[in-house]
Design a protein around this motif. Structure first.
Motif, mmCIF file in Angstrom:
data_model
loop_
_atom_site.group_PDB
_atom_site.id
_atom_site.type_symbol
_atom_site.label_atom_id
_atom_site.label_comp_id
_atom_site.label_asym_id
_atom_site.label_seq_id
_atom_site.Cartn_x
_atom_site.Cartn_y
_atom_site.Cartn_z
ATOM 1 N N PRO B 71 0.776 -1.250 0.193
ATOM 2 C CA PRO B 71 0.130 0.088 -0.040
ATOM 3 C C PRO B 71 0.879 1.424 -0.093
ATOM 4 N N GLU B 72 1.880 1.342 0.592
ATOM 5 C CA GLU B 72 2.761 2.765 0.688
ATOM 6 C C GLU B 72 3.414 2.558 -0.573
ATOM 7 N N HIS B 73 3.894 1.571 -1.072
ATOM 8 C CA HIS B 73 4.607 1.915 -2.256
ATOM 9 C C HIS B 73 3.567 2.472 -3.458
ATOM 10 N N VAL B 74 2.597 1.758 -3.414
ATOM 11 C CA VAL B 74 1.449 2.079 -4.543
ATOM 12 C C VAL B 74 1.011 3.511 -4.441
ATOM 13 N N ALA B 75 0.741 4.072 -3.218
ATOM 14 C CA ALA B 75 0.460 5.346 -2.944
ATOM 15 C C ALA B 75 1.589 6.301 -3.566
ATOM 16 N N ASN B 76 2.881 5.893 -3.148
ATOM 17 C CA ASN B 76 3.842 6.636 -3.633
ATOM 18 C C ASN B 76 4.063 6.810 -5.280
ATOM 19 N N ILE B 77 3.848 5.545 -5.531
ATOM 20 C CA ILE B 77 3.679 5.377 -7.259
ATOM 21 C C ILE B 77 2.647 6.403 -7.752
ATOM 22 N N ARG B 78 1.655 6.200 -7.176
ATOM 23 C CA ARG B 78 0.354 7.213 -7.659
ATOM 24 C C ARG B 78 1.058 8.503 -7.808
ATOM 25 N N THR B 79 1.513 8.935 -6.597
ATOM 26 C CA THR B 79 1.875 10.369 -6.478
ATOM 27 C C THR B 79 2.863 10.664 -7.522
ATOM 28 N N LEU B 80 3.940 9.856 -7.677
ATOM 29 C CA LEU B 80 4.981 10.071 -8.954
ATOM 30 C C LEU B 80 4.124 9.997 -10.296
ATOM 31 N N ALA B 81 3.352 9.135 -10.273
ATOM 32 C CA ALA B 81 2.660 9.326 -11.769
ATOM 33 C C ALA B 81 1.920 10.504 -12.216
ATOM 34 N N ARG B 82 1.200 11.107 -10.840
ATOM 35 C CA ARG B 82 0.732 12.197 -11.342
ATOM 36 C C ARG B 82 1.493 13.376 -11.532
ATOM 37 N N GLN B 83 2.591 13.346 -10.635
ATOM 38 C CA GLN B 83 3.951 14.340 -11.189
ATOM 39 C C GLN B 83 4.448 14.142 -12.511
ATOM 40 N N ARG B 84 4.223 13.107 -13.147
ATOM 41 C CA ARG B 84 5.043 12.753 -14.463
ATOM 42 C C ARG B 84 6.418 12.336 -14.106
ATOM 43 N N PHE B 85 6.712 11.869 -12.932
ATOM 44 C CA PHE B 85 8.261 11.835 -12.298
ATOM 45 C C PHE B 85 9.169 10.930 -13.644
ATOM 46 N N TRP B 86 8.363 9.886 -14.152
ATOM 47 C CA TRP B 86 9.226 9.197 -15.226
ATOM 48 C C TRP B 86 9.196 9.590 -16.530
ATOM 49 N N ASP B 87 8.505 10.665 -16.706
ATOM 50 C CA ASP B 87 8.304 11.074 -18.380
ATOM 51 C C ASP B 87 9.764 11.583 -18.686
ATOM 52 N N GLY B 88 10.217 10.979 -19.980
ATOM 53 C CA GLY B 88 11.248 11.377 -20.389
ATOM 54 C C GLY B 88 12.558 10.652 -20.044
ATOM 55 N N GLN B 89 12.365 9.733 -18.980
ATOM 56 C CA GLN B 89 13.472 8.839 -18.525
ATOM 57 C C GLN B 89 13.484 7.446 -19.543
ATOM 58 N N THR B 90 14.158 6.672 -19.137
ATOM 59 C CA THR B 90 14.583 5.622 -19.960
ATOM 60 C C THR B 90 14.504 4.132 -19.352
#
Lengths: 304, 304
Positions: B71-90
């Motif tokens: 649950p904690e990791h999924v909540a963090n991944i949701r936050t990161l995705a909302r912030q488009r954390f991975w966009d442009g990475q590889t």
């Protein structure tokens, strides 16, 4: 010598050498430490008559054939390779989490190259008598077979009650495609496992060898978009420059490699180092390993 | 209803309907026949807040997240995705028969994008209490864990004595990379299993989901030639256009799919159809299936 004996001897050495008897024994060695300490006798050089070179534009895949399990198929494959049966053909199927496939179509032999001296019809070689086979059993249970182990590096299973043994469908295993009839394979159509071990195929099809080197040239091929992973666009198929026996290739062109023997105390220690990972990253050693997770290390030698 | 009950009922039907009591029962249905006969209630639509779209130039990978396990990791991944954390990475690692890896490097967080509202530090979520978890147990033994089964489509294991459950490292599982410390993952660095199930990782790392669609876009990436499958030439890395939650994507851009429920009589029958393959090609049904060979079918719906 079993892994347990190895550990006991290490414990005794630690007790004898340590200034304090209460000292902890040293941790068991990791896989890498074991390989680094291996001796020449721990390795074997495969017979060049049992090595198949699949040369692609991207490089070479080296396969070791398994005449102990499929003598008739291996003999036919040797004949086909000598005749360069597969040269100029393609890898025409890449089925995600399953197999890549190449060579002739056993259900449409007329469409393939002539067989020449090779035989069109062979008996099915799904299993063999376990008697006379140097089966090196693994310590853990397996859900698919009563016993599993290695035979000269080939993943294998055994049924002591039935007196039978057979090769197991692990990652990198080479099999001979067949149609509906059990005896419809002849070695012209071949496949390599590229995903989770499809052990349900065991005893349903003839396996003829295992990839020793170059798996990534097969496993990373683009998947076919047609049913069962066949390429819909034939242009996606990967050309096969040649498939030859190492024994037919000039010494200078051969790939010099050695395979870790799987019937030695060192191999048992390698298995134990994978059953219970002691690399510092691991916090919870599994205490188990499945047949298809057991590595059989291969090393490349400098060209002679 | 267990597969055994299904077969018994079919046998009874055959006996009652057949003109001769000696008539053979009809063969059990194949996987395809079962899916063809499935009802709407046999399928579920994943919650868009649990779906991650990994958009690459070659297409979309759809992942279902596993908040029941992490649950904690999924909540963090949701936050990161909302912030488009991975966009442009590889995707910068492709390790044959193991994993592809992408995102930040948890051991060098300063090199990655800012975390924004996401948390830098999370507890390890290697396992959880088994109480309260709808664990649908499989019938066969497993070497790695006392019990294995499915939890809403996620491959899982359970230890009744210890009262614990955890996700199992099967093909297509998404995990959160960590460094040496158990609690050094935070969901910024992610990996997907692309080979033989590395179950030795179970209970050693936090798993956060499973790929539902598009696995071939990850599994067929060229392997990295550096140690551990990292690309030596950075130009080989695969750009990530974006990683977004389905719930943040306009309806018209969503991928409409359904997943077969894994807590139904139909699913049990599907498992049985894989334990004992009755497709006419198979001559020797295995009478067994490993957790990581169990398919969890996904179907794409026409766009709404």
């Amino acid at each position: 010598m079993s892994p347990r004996v190895l550990h006991l001897s290490m414990l005794c050495a630690a007790l004898l050498l340590s200034p304090a008897f209460a000292a902890d024994p040293p941790p068991p060695p990791t896989t890498q430490e074991l390989l680094d300490a291996s001796q020449a006798a721990d390795w074997r050089t495969p017979d060049p008559a049992n090595l198949l070179y699949i040369d692609l534009e991207a490089g070479r895949v080296v396969v070791e054939l398994a005449p102990r399990f499929a003598p008739e198929h291996v003999a036919n494959i040797r004949t086909l390779a000598r005749q360069r049966f597969w040269d100029g053909q393609t890898i025409y199927r890449s089925h995600d989490n399953f197999v890549v496939q190449f060579g002739a179509n056993v259900e449409d032999a007329a469409a393939g190259p002539p067989l020449g001296d090779a035989r069109a019809h062979l008996p099915a070689e799904f299993e063999r008598a376990s008697a006379g086979l140097a089966f090196h059993r693994l310590p853990d249970p397996d859900g698919w077979a009563p016993e599993v182990g290695l035979v000269d590096g080939m993943p294998a299973a055994r049924d002591p009650a039935g007196g039978l043994a057979w090769m197991a469908h692990c990652y990198g295993v080479l099999g001979a495609g067949r149609g509906m009839a059990a005896d419809s394979s002849n070695g012209t159509e071949l496949y390599v496992v590229i995903g989770q071990s499809p052990r349900q195929l065991d005893r349903n099809i003839t396996q003829v060898g295992r990839v020793l080197q170059g798996m990534e040239l097969l496993s990373a091929l683009p998947r076919g978009s047609g049913p069962l992973g066949f390429y819909e666009d034939k242009a996606q198929a990967t050309p096969i420059r040649s498939i030859r026996l190492a024994s037919e290739v000039a010494q200078a062109e051969r790939t010099a490699l050695e395979v870790l023997r799987t019937d030695t105390p060192l191999f048992d220690a390698v298995v134990e180092s994978r059953r219970n990972r002691r690399d510092t990253w691991y916090l919870h050693p599994a205490g188990h390993i499945d047949l298809c997770n057991v590595p059989v290390p291969v090393r490349t030698l400098p060209p002679r």
